[in-house]
Scaffold this active site. Structure first.
Site, PDB file in Angstrom:
ATOM      1  N   GLU A   1      23.435 -16.458  31.613  1.00 23.47           N
ATOM      2  CA  GLU A   1      22.478 -15.822  32.524  1.00 23.47           C
ATOM      3  C   GLU A   1      21.532 -14.887  31.784  1.00 23.47           C
ATOM      4  O   GLU A   1      21.934 -14.060  30.981  1.00 23.47           O
ATOM      5  CB  GLU A   1      23.226 -15.017  33.594  1.00 23.47           C
ATOM      6  CG  GLU A   1      22.280 -14.309  34.572  1.00 23.47           C
ATOM      7  CD  GLU A   1      22.999 -13.656  35.725  1.00 23.47           C
ATOM      8  OE1 GLU A   1      22.315 -13.034  36.558  1.00 23.47           O
ATOM      9  OE2 GLU A   1      24.243 -13.775  35.808  1.00 23.47           O
TER      10      GLU A   1
ATOM     11  N   ASP B   1      30.333 -13.058  42.376  1.00 21.61           N
ATOM     12  CA  ASP B   1      30.207 -11.679  42.841  1.00 21.61           C
ATOM     13  C   ASP B   1      28.814 -11.372  43.368  1.00 21.61           C
ATOM     14  O   ASP B   1      28.555 -10.267  43.843  1.00 21.61           O
ATOM     15  CB  ASP B   1      30.581 -10.695  41.723  1.00 21.61           C
ATOM     16  CG  ASP B   1      29.763 -10.898  40.460  1.00 21.61           C
ATOM     17  OD1 ASP B   1      28.829 -11.705  40.489  1.00 21.61           O
ATOM     18  OD2 ASP B   1      30.063 -10.232  39.452  1.00 21.61           O
ATOM     19  N   SER B   2      27.911 -12.350  43.312  1.00 24.32           N
ATOM     20  CA  SER B   2      26.602 -12.190  43.939  1.00 24.32           C
ATOM     21  C   SER B   2      26.725 -11.955  45.433  1.00 24.32           C
ATOM     22  O   SER B   2      25.791 -11.480  46.079  1.00 24.32           O
ATOM     23  CB  SER B   2      25.726 -13.426  43.672  1.00 24.32           C
ATOM     24  OG  SER B   2      26.406 -14.607  44.032  1.00 24.32           O
TER      25      SER B   2
END
Length: 221
Positions: free
Chosen positions: A123, A44-45
């Site tokens: 992350e 989704d970056s």
């Protein structure tokens, strides 16, 4: 050799670091594959680096997720700083910095493994926490801003190639300045086009001589 869930697991077991990068188009993915990257993440970056959103929240992929699950495609989970929850976290902040929160992330990682995930992206968490999770799990861990104790690493390619220079996270290392090369080429194109030197004869299609002569006569050229 083709990369599969099984080969990634073998890499974890043998200590061979897994390499992963993001890609959102065929051309880029093909280049990465030719370079030998183990895995490509279509994440989704893309909301930020491709669509220009301030964050990834506008990117909804519910139907795609449902289709992936229905197709029995292995799932890669995501723990730590999950951009989808940036508003809950109060911004892009490192997660798991207290004992209670660290334990919760470890517990979630174990649950994710038990639920059948084939790998997990960690992350924005402290390196020791990521290393602890890696040692607790039998599935591979892929770190992004989680230290080098993970089984592999992933970066957004626009960040690591210097294409994105806005709000670059601390954990990103720029491995090349592709933006400078692109700007040089684009500026050269602009200059030659304005000067009338592009397209030159070598980049121009030609008519057969008899057709050319007839055309000039027909239109008084």
């Amino acid at each position: 050799m083709k990369n599969t869930v099984s080969t990634l697991l073998q890499q974890k077991q043998s200590g061979d670091k897994i390499t992963m990068l993001t890609a959102y188009d065929y051309t880029t993915a093909k280049i990465m594959d030719e370079c030998g990257v183990n895995a490509i993440l279509v994440g989704d970056s893309l909301g930020m680096v491709m669509l220009g959103y301030e964050n990834t929240l506008p990117v909804t992929i519910c139907e795609q997720i449902r289709a992936i699950v229905n197709a029995s495609i292995p799932v890669v989970a995501h723990l730590g700083l999950t951009p989808q929850s940036v508003n809950v976290f109060g911004g892009f902040k490192v997660q798991g910095k207290t004992l209670e929160k660290a334990k919760k992330i470890v517990e979630d990682a174990v649950k994710i493994q038990e639920a059948g995930a084939c790998a997990v992206v960690l992350e924005g968490i402290p390196a020791l926490l990521a290393q602890t999770i890696t040692e607790c799990l039998t599935i591979p861990t892929i770190g992004i801003g989680a230290g080098n104790g993970c089984d592999g690493q992933v970066l957004v390619y626009q960040d690591m190639l210097g294409l994105n220079t806005d709000n670059v996270p601390q954990f990103v290392k720029q491995f090349a300045n592709v933006k400078a090369v692109m700007c040089e080429g684009i500026q050269a194109y602009i200059n030659e086009t304005k000067a009338g030197t592009f397209p030159s004869e070598e980049h121009t299609y030609k008519l057969p001589e008899d057709v050319r002569a007839s055309l000039k006569e027909e239109f008084n050229l």
